[in-house]
Design a protein around this motif. Structure first.
Motif, PDB file in Angstrom:
ATOM      1  N   THR A  30      -5.899   0.737  -1.872  1.00 14.00           N
ATOM      2  CA  THR A  30      -5.406   1.021  -0.522  1.00 14.00           C
ATOM      3  C   THR A  30      -6.405   0.533   0.518  1.00 14.00           C
ATOM      4  O   THR A  30      -6.009  -0.042   1.540  1.00 14.00           O
ATOM      5  CB  THR A  30      -5.185   2.542  -0.340  1.00 14.00           C
ATOM      6  OG1 THR A  30      -4.519   3.025  -1.471  1.00 14.00           O
ATOM      7  CG2 THR A  30      -4.354   2.834   0.879  1.00 14.00           C
ATOM      8  N   LEU A  31      -7.686   0.749   0.233  1.00 17.32           N
ATOM      9  CA  LEU A  31      -8.721   0.288   1.173  1.00 17.32           C
ATOM     10  C   LEU A  31      -8.674  -1.232   1.327  1.00 17.32           C
ATOM     11  O   LEU A  31      -8.699  -1.749   2.447  1.00 17.32           O
ATOM     12  CB  LEU A  31     -10.110   0.708   0.665  1.00 17.32           C
ATOM     13  CG  LEU A  31     -10.590   2.080   1.116  1.00 17.32           C
ATOM     14  CD1 LEU A  31     -11.943   2.380   0.509  1.00 17.32           C
ATOM     15  CD2 LEU A  31     -10.684   2.139   2.637  1.00 17.32           C
TER      16      LEU A  31
ATOM     17  N   ILE B  60      -2.918   5.261   8.836  1.00 14.08           N
ATOM     18  CA  ILE B  60      -3.160   3.807   8.841  1.00 14.08           C
ATOM     19  C   ILE B  60      -2.709   3.204  10.180  1.00 14.08           C
ATOM     20  O   ILE B  60      -3.385   2.359  10.768  1.00 14.08           O
ATOM     21  CB  ILE B  60      -2.397   3.131   7.662  1.00 14.08           C
ATOM     22  CG1 ILE B  60      -3.000   3.569   6.350  1.00 14.08           C
ATOM     23  CG2 ILE B  60      -2.410   1.611   7.780  1.00 14.08           C
ATOM     24  CD1 ILE B  60      -4.414   3.093   6.115  1.00 14.08           C
TER      25      ILE B  60
ATOM     26  N   VAL C  75      -7.250   4.659  -4.184  1.00 11.94           N
ATOM     27  CA  VAL C  75      -8.103   4.617  -2.985  1.00 11.94           C
ATOM     28  C   VAL C  75      -8.678   3.210  -2.793  1.00 11.94           C
ATOM     29  O   VAL C  75      -8.611   2.647  -1.695  1.00 11.94           O
ATOM     30  CB  VAL C  75      -9.242   5.666  -3.094  1.00 11.94           C
ATOM     31  CG1 VAL C  75     -10.263   5.467  -2.000  1.00 11.94           C
ATOM     32  CG2 VAL C  75      -8.669   7.076  -3.013  1.00 11.94           C
ATOM     33  N   ILE C  76      -9.195   2.609  -3.885  1.00 11.34           N
ATOM     34  CA  ILE C  76      -9.807   1.276  -3.764  1.00 11.34           C
ATOM     35  C   ILE C  76      -8.763   0.245  -3.318  1.00 11.34           C
ATOM     36  O   ILE C  76      -8.977  -0.497  -2.349  1.00 11.34           O
ATOM     37  CB  ILE C  76     -10.452   0.842  -5.107  1.00 11.34           C
ATOM     38  CG1 ILE C  76     -11.651   1.742  -5.398  1.00 11.34           C
ATOM     39  CG2 ILE C  76     -10.884  -0.617  -5.058  1.00 11.34           C
ATOM     40  CD1 ILE C  76     -12.296   1.504  -6.732  1.00 11.34           C
TER      41      ILE C  76
ATOM     42  N   SER D  37       0.837  -1.209   0.000  1.00 12.62           N
ATOM     43  CA  SER D  37       0.000   0.000   0.000  1.00 12.62           C
ATOM     44  C   SER D  37       0.870   1.256   0.000  1.00 12.62           C
ATOM     45  O   SER D  37       0.516   2.253  -0.622  1.00 12.62           O
ATOM     46  CB  SER D  37      -0.999   0.006   1.154  1.00 12.62           C
ATOM     47  OG  SER D  37      -0.448  -0.524   2.292  1.00 12.62           O
TER      48      SER D  37
ATOM     49  N   THR E 289      -5.578  -2.182   3.185  1.00 13.37           N
ATOM     50  CA  THR E 289      -5.693  -1.820   4.603  1.00 13.37           C
ATOM     51  C   THR E 289      -6.579  -2.831   5.328  1.00 13.37           C
ATOM     52  O   THR E 289      -6.253  -3.264   6.437  1.00 13.37           O
ATOM     53  CB  THR E 289      -6.288  -0.401   4.752  1.00 13.37           C
ATOM     54  OG1 THR E 289      -5.562   0.465   3.900  1.00 13.37           O
ATOM     55  CG2 THR E 289      -6.211   0.096   6.174  1.00 13.37           C
ATOM     56  N   CYS E 290      -7.677  -3.214   4.677  1.00 15.78           N
ATOM     57  CA  CYS E 290      -8.574  -4.209   5.298  1.00 15.78           C
ATOM     58  C   CYS E 290      -7.825  -5.512   5.529  1.00 15.78           C
ATOM     59  O   CYS E 290      -7.944  -6.128   6.595  1.00 15.78           O
ATOM     60  CB  CYS E 290      -9.786  -4.471   4.403  1.00 15.78           C
ATOM     61  SG  CYS E 290     -10.911  -3.100   4.405  1.00 15.78           S
TER      62      CYS E 290
END
Lengths: 394, 148
Positions: free
Chosen positions: A272-273, A371, A269-270, A13, A276-277
């Protein structure tokens, strides 16, 4: 194992954010540069992609006719062309490229800033026997050719021996963005910037005259004169040129670049999300495994405050490792251009790392802090959710 | 089903992990097959699909994490199952079978998507082989739990 995976996921990320930030900064730098050139009343030439191209057929008379048309109709133009490689000995053993520009371009595009010496002047005497031209040189050449020194060299465009007098030294990492791909740029640390006046242009080979036409910018002129020029170029050179106005160029930039930047932002953004999840999921998996140890430690006196500090320290170290690795990768690619002797892309800085990279690293640092806070707080929330007695029994 | 080591949430997590890996792989292949005329977008994406194999391989680590943490949590359960008459051999067979079924479901989903998008299935077959290896390696972990 889990630590390693979390580290790799975070790195993915970080890499994503880094590339997105770097592309955005680079595009905006290019866009700002273009804003100087793309002013109201200016027309920027562009060779039509469908135009037939037969360079061999074009000779000096043909191109001279086009420049004569410009002169006779009082059309002012900004001319810039570069990339003519010349062998010029220097301390770094790099290939040196010559860039040619005329006075209008120099005034219009404020990219060629100097750190030492004086600005270029264009009314130098062009005497066929002894030509001395004031030039600006890149920082990389300043050791070998200090301010005021002269360089005797055969000019590729005049095809004769000339003397270049070092008038000024460019600031480090002066760049020029490609007009039609704003994010790609080249650097002028190993270039010689040669001022072109009318006499120079008339005496130069067909190469400079033709290359100059490809990106020529016509200043403060009218649609009628442009149509005339369009005809002259078509008749004399057999090439089809498009001349775009300020509005057309801005429309192109908005359509082409801002939609691309938007897509890049959405992808970043997608992804990274998602990453991150996954990272949060991995961290929670490790909590699930170690919940017994945590509760026992909390039972014998470890406070949540201390635990939070331990987590922040731990993630701080992970992010620090990631930032160092990112820096090494960037430095490797920048320094690689020095090893490959790629003069157009070699940059000055710590291992060649330039402002754009530092900005992107800063964006990554900012992203990491956010994060990091999210992950640690979720982990603590998960630990707090378990009643102590249950945690020990588990 | 009753004797399975998996709970519903575990099955769901494993399926999501597989689908994510297959999904990323399909996404890379699909983007590669698109003809993008924006240079900016092209260079941005190129920096990813140049490293497609590495990125996908790193992503498969989430499957390893899943196997590792799930089996570690089931230590006591495996031991108790043996205590009440189950054998380690059957536990392992059931575990492998169930993982393969979940992998199969994820693979079928990915296959349908690749057929719809009209891209090659080869990469996803390779990826499935990697997952099978992970399943076999993780099943070795269960043997260790025999002696609690």
């Amino acid at each position: 194992m889990i630590v390693f995976s979390v580290l790799l996921l975070l790195f993915l990320s970080n890499y994503l954010v880094f590339i997105a930030a770097q592309s955005t900064v680079s595009t905006f730098q290019g866009y700002n540069e273009m804003k100087h050139l793309n002013q109201a009343g200016n027309y920027i030439a562009n060779l039509d992609p469908d135009s037939d191209m037969n360079m061999g057929k074009i000779d000096k008379n043909d191109t001279q006719n086009v420049y004569d048309y410009l002169k006779n109709n009082n059309i002012r133009y900004a001319l810039f062309t570069d990339g003519f490689i010349v062998s010029l000995p220097n301390a770094y053993d790099m290939e040196v490229s010559f860039a040619y520009l005329n006075e209008e371009y120099y005034k219009l595009n404020k990219q060629f800033e100097i750190s030492q010496g004086k600005d270029l002047y264009f009314d130098y005497c062009f005497d066929n026997n002894d030509i001395e031209i004031p030039v600006l040189i890149g920082k990389g050449l300043s050791k070998t050719y200090p301010l005021g020194s002269t360089i005797k060299v055969e000019d590729p465009m005049l095809q004769k021996q000339i003397t270049l007098k070092v008038q000024g030294i460019l600031k480090p990492n002066v760049y020029h963005s490609n007009l039609y791909s704003l994010s790609s740029k080249q650097y002028y640390n190993f270039s010689v910037v040669i001022p072109v006046n009318e006499a120079f242009l008339n005496n130069s080979s067909v190469g400079l005259q033709l290359q100059g036409l490809f990106d020529i910018i016509l200043l403060q002129t009218s649609k009628n004169k442009i149509e005339g020029l369009h005809k002259v170029i078509q008749d004399k050179l057999g090439l089809k040129f498009n001349f775009y106005t300020q509005e057309e160029n801005f429309e192109y930039f908005n359509k082409y670049y801002f939609s691309s930047l938007k897509i890049i932002t959405v992808i970043t953004v997608i992804l990274t999300l998602i990453l991150t999840c996954i990272t949060i999921w991995s961290s929670l998996a490790s909590i699930r495994l170690m919940i017994k140890d945590f509760t026992i430690n909390l039972f014998v006196g470890l406070s949540y405050l201390k635990l939070r500090k331990i987590f922040y320290d731990y993630y701080g170290v992970l992010f620090f490792i990631n930032l160092i690795v990112l820096f090494i990768i960037t430095a490797y690619s920048r320094y690689g251009t020095w090893i490959r002797k790629d003069a157009s892309f070699s940059t000055f800085g710590l291992f060649g790392v330039i402002g754009m990279d530092w900005l992107a690293l800063l964006a990554v640092l900012f992203f990491d802090i956010i994060i990091g806070i999210i992950i640690v707080e979720i982990m603590l929330w998960r630990i707090k959710k378990v009643p102590i007695s249950l945690g020990v029994l588990q | 089903m009753k004797k399975s080591l998996f709970r519903l949430i575990d099955r769901f997590e494993l399926l999501i992990c597989y689908v994510l890996c297959f999904g990323f792989n399909i996404m890379f292949d699909y983007v590669k097959s698109l003809s993008i005329d924006s240079y900016l977008l092209q260079t941005f994406l190129k920096q990813f699909y140049d490293y497609q194999a590495v990125i996908i391989f790193l992503l498969t680590f989430i499957v390893i994490i899943f196997h590792y943490q799930m089996l570690n949590r089931k230590k006591v359960e495996v031991y108790c199952k043996i205590l009440v008459g189950d054998t380690i051999r059957f536990i392992i067979i059931r575990y492998i079978f169930e993982c393969l079924v979940i992998l199969g479901i994820a693979f079928v989903i990915s296959m349908i998507i690749t057929v719809i998008l009209g891209i090659s299935l080869v990469d996803n077959i390779y990826l499935s082989c990697i997952f099978v290896v992970y399943i076999l390696i993780s099943s070795r972990m269960v043997i260790k739990f025999e002696n609690f």
